[in-house]
Design an enzyme around this catalytic site. Structure first.
Site, short mmCIF file in Angstrom:
data_model
loop_
_atom_site.label_atom_id
_atom_site.label_comp_id
_atom_site.label_asym_id
_atom_site.label_seq_id
_atom_site.Cartn_x
_atom_site.Cartn_y
_atom_site.Cartn_z
CD GLU A 90 52.96 -4.11 -43.86
OE1 GLU A 90 52.75 -3.00 -44.34
OE2 GLU A 90 53.42 -5.06 -44.52
CG HIS A 213 61.21 0.03 -44.45
ND1 HIS A 213 61.56 -0.78 -43.40
CD2 HIS A 213 60.03 -0.44 -44.91
CE1 HIS A 213 60.63 -1.70 -43.24
NE2 HIS A 213 59.68 -1.52 -44.14
NE ARG A 259 56.89 1.50 -43.23
CZ ARG A 259 56.60 1.01 -44.40
NH1 ARG A 259 56.87 1.69 -45.49
NH2 ARG A 259 56.04 -0.17 -44.50
CG HIS A 320 60.67 1.89 -48.07
ND1 HIS A 320 61.08 0.70 -48.62
CD2 HIS A 320 59.34 1.74 -47.81
CE1 HIS A 320 60.05 -0.14 -48.69
NE2 HIS A 320 58.98 0.46 -48.23
NE ARG A 355 54.48 4.07 -48.66
CZ ARG A 355 54.73 2.78 -48.49
NH1 ARG A 355 53.83 1.87 -48.82
NH2 ARG A 355 55.89 2.39 -48.03
CG LEU A 361 52.03 -2.74 -53.78
CD1 LEU A 361 52.30 -4.15 -53.29
CD2 LEU A 361 52.54 -2.59 -55.22
C1 SIN Z 1 57.35 -3.70 -45.92
O1 SIN Z 1 57.15 -4.85 -46.26
O2 SIN Z 1 57.77 -3.38 -44.81
C2 SIN Z 1 57.10 -2.62 -46.90
C3 SIN Z 1 55.69 -2.34 -46.98
C4 SIN Z 1 55.49 -0.97 -47.50
O3 SIN Z 1 56.44 -0.23 -47.70
O4 SIN Z 1 54.33 -0.59 -47.68
#
Ligand code: SIN
Length: 506
Positions: A90, A213, A259, A320, A355, A361
């Protein structure tokens, strides 16, 4: 042990997490690299000691989740002919390190945890129970250090307010996406924990850092459906409505840039062209791969008449994640004895001004574990519990016009979107502050005059959280991470290590 939850037991932000959990589990990766990526995303505001602690404890907590029955996606490792964890990528991560369960990671975590809880006879879950306020020694008039004694809780079915007395109260209430008109969050995300903790006298920090997001599905019938960043991690490319790739004009990492940069770039392109959305194109990947890796996104889009293996996905940025929150240490302890907070509701210093994807998580599993160990170690029950009075409704009567509540809900969410969104100015923030002050007066009047209901209680919370976001944004005279203010377009080095901390004046 009681778990109080305002809808059904699985309904939470976690349940909708698609991307996964960032943790160092491969030989090509290292704690140092994960720390470096987290600090870079956090734009100078992370607490490095906390980052190191959380990153280094991730693998042990992942192992525990697997032991509890969590099924992470795996793949064949051709080098040794074995199965291994399938690691996703990511934005902002220098390595593949996202553990996931296809694109429904949160749902799988919830399944495993609820299953584990079902084996524990000493845990009772109270569904459809909405916490109204924390009960503290100071509110009851006791002098000395403030101590949390439990909470008043509204039973949505009976309409009664119950007293939950407890030596330890832990907030795991998630974030506040519903403060904004457009959000990837489910309806429950009304900032209840932050609002309650603030009213109880706890410190709340860095609320200006709301993460937008970049890719929420744009479709008239789709409400809050996220298109995971993992789609860009697997090669998805952002394009304008005319089909032009634009991210190379904004960042060398293009569609996989951090992001905040991607969300601002999309906002700029939409404002420039007047278009309602941009597109995320993954059609160049084999259809079989897309369907297997993103079954939830594929099926959901298909339900709206879009085949993402053949056509690009219309997307817009949406609120988000709340990077700030109730101030805690890495053990989840707040300033109020007996009150803990973990997950999105807390501000541990891990995220700083922005973040890193899928670190949330990770923070939740590490800090929840530490909070539980700390709470069991601390002799909270040794303190005498004062008599707690039952909830008083006074002269309150049934509300005659719920239109006031629904109107104020809409007004707050729209004004936050228009004035306190991805790009801010001092004038817009001041406008928002003035309007919110008026709305608060009206909401307070309503709160005291009428018998409580969930819409009113949530409205009271989103109004408080909206005020905290605006007050924090007004305090920070710079652009850093997610706080982008056209009146101060650059970062101010004097604010590099400074949190915006707010406490209710009593
Ligand atoms: C996503 O799946 O794009 C969200 C992941 C996140 O917000 O950490």
């Amino acid at each position: 042990m009681a778990i109080v939850t305002k809808k059904n037991r699985a309904e939470s932000n976690t349940n909708y997490a698609q991307g996964g959990i960032a943790a160092v589990t491969s030989k090509e990766d290292s704690f140092e690299l994960h720390v470096r990526d987290t600090l870079a995303a956090g734009a100078g505001l992370c607490n490095e000691a906390v980052v190191r602690q959380i990153v280094s404890e991730g693998p042990a907590r992942i192992a525990e989740l697997i032991e509890l029955g969590m099924n992470f996606s795996e793949r064949d490792d051709p080098a040794n002919g074995r199965r291994e964890l399938d690691l996703g990528k990511e934005g902002g991560h220098s390595k593949r390190r996202i553990l996931h369960a296809k694109d429904v990671t949160g749902r799988e975590i919830e399944r495993a945890l609820l299953n584990a809880i079902a084996q524990q006879p000493n845990i009772e879950i109270f569904e459809n129970h909405l916490a109204i306020d924390l009960i503290t020694s100071q509110k009851l008039g006791y002098v000395g250090a403030n101590r949390c004694l439990g909470a008043y809780v509204f039973d949505k079915k009976s309409g009664n307010v119950e007293t939950f007395a407890a030596p330890v109260t832990l907030l795991a209430t998630g974030g506040c996406g519903k403060v904004y008109l457009y959000t990837t969050n489910p309806d429950i995300a009304t900032g209840d924990g932050v609002a309650m903790a603030y009213r109880a006298g706890a410190a709340v920090a860095d609320m200006e850092f709301i993460q937008f997001h970049p890719t929420c599905l744009f479709h008239p019938k789709a409400k809050s459906f996220l298109v995971s960043e993992a789609v860009r991690g697997e090669g998805g490319v952002l394009k304008t409505v005319e089909g032009r790739e634009f991210m190379d004009e904004y960042h060398p990492l293009k569609s996989l840039a951090p992001r905040d940069i991607v969300a601002r770039a999309i906002d700029t392109e939409m404002k420039k062209s007047g278009a309602d959305c941009v597109f995320l194109d993954i059609t160049h990947k084999p259809a079989k791969f897309i369907i297997e890796r993103f079954p939830n996104i594929y099926q959901t889009c298909l339900g709206y008449g879009m085949d993402i293996t053949r056509e690009p996905i219309p997307v817009v940025p949406a609120a988000h994640y709340q990077c700030g929150g109730v101030v805690t240490n890495v053990d989840g302890e707040t300033e109020i004895a007996g009150l803990y907070a973990v997950g999105e509701v807390a501000c541990t210093g891990l995220h700083g001004a922005n973040r890193l994807a899928s670190n949330s998580l990770l923070e939740a599993i590490v800090c929840a574990h530490r909070a539980a160990e700390t709470a069991f170690r601390t002799p909270h029950s040794a303190f005498p519990t004062p008599e707690i009075p039952a909830w008083q409704s006074g002269d309150a009567h049934n509300p005659d016009e719920m239109v006031v509540v629904s109107h104020n809900w809409d007004e707050i969410r729209r004004l936050m979107w228009d004035y306190v969104g991805i790009v801010r100015t001092n004038k817009r923030l001041q406008r928002a502050q003035a309007r919110l002050a008026n709305l608060q007066l009206e909401i307070q009047e309503y709160y005291w005059d009428f018998i409580v209901n969930s819409d009113l209680l949530e409205l009271r919370n989103i109004a408080t959280v909206a005020e905290l976001i605006v007050a924090s944004a007004l305090q920070r005279p710079e652009s850093r991470g997610l706080n982008y203010n056209l009146d101060y377009p650059a970062a101010n080095p004097e604010w590099a290590q400074r949190d915006t901390v707010l406490r209710k004046s009593s």
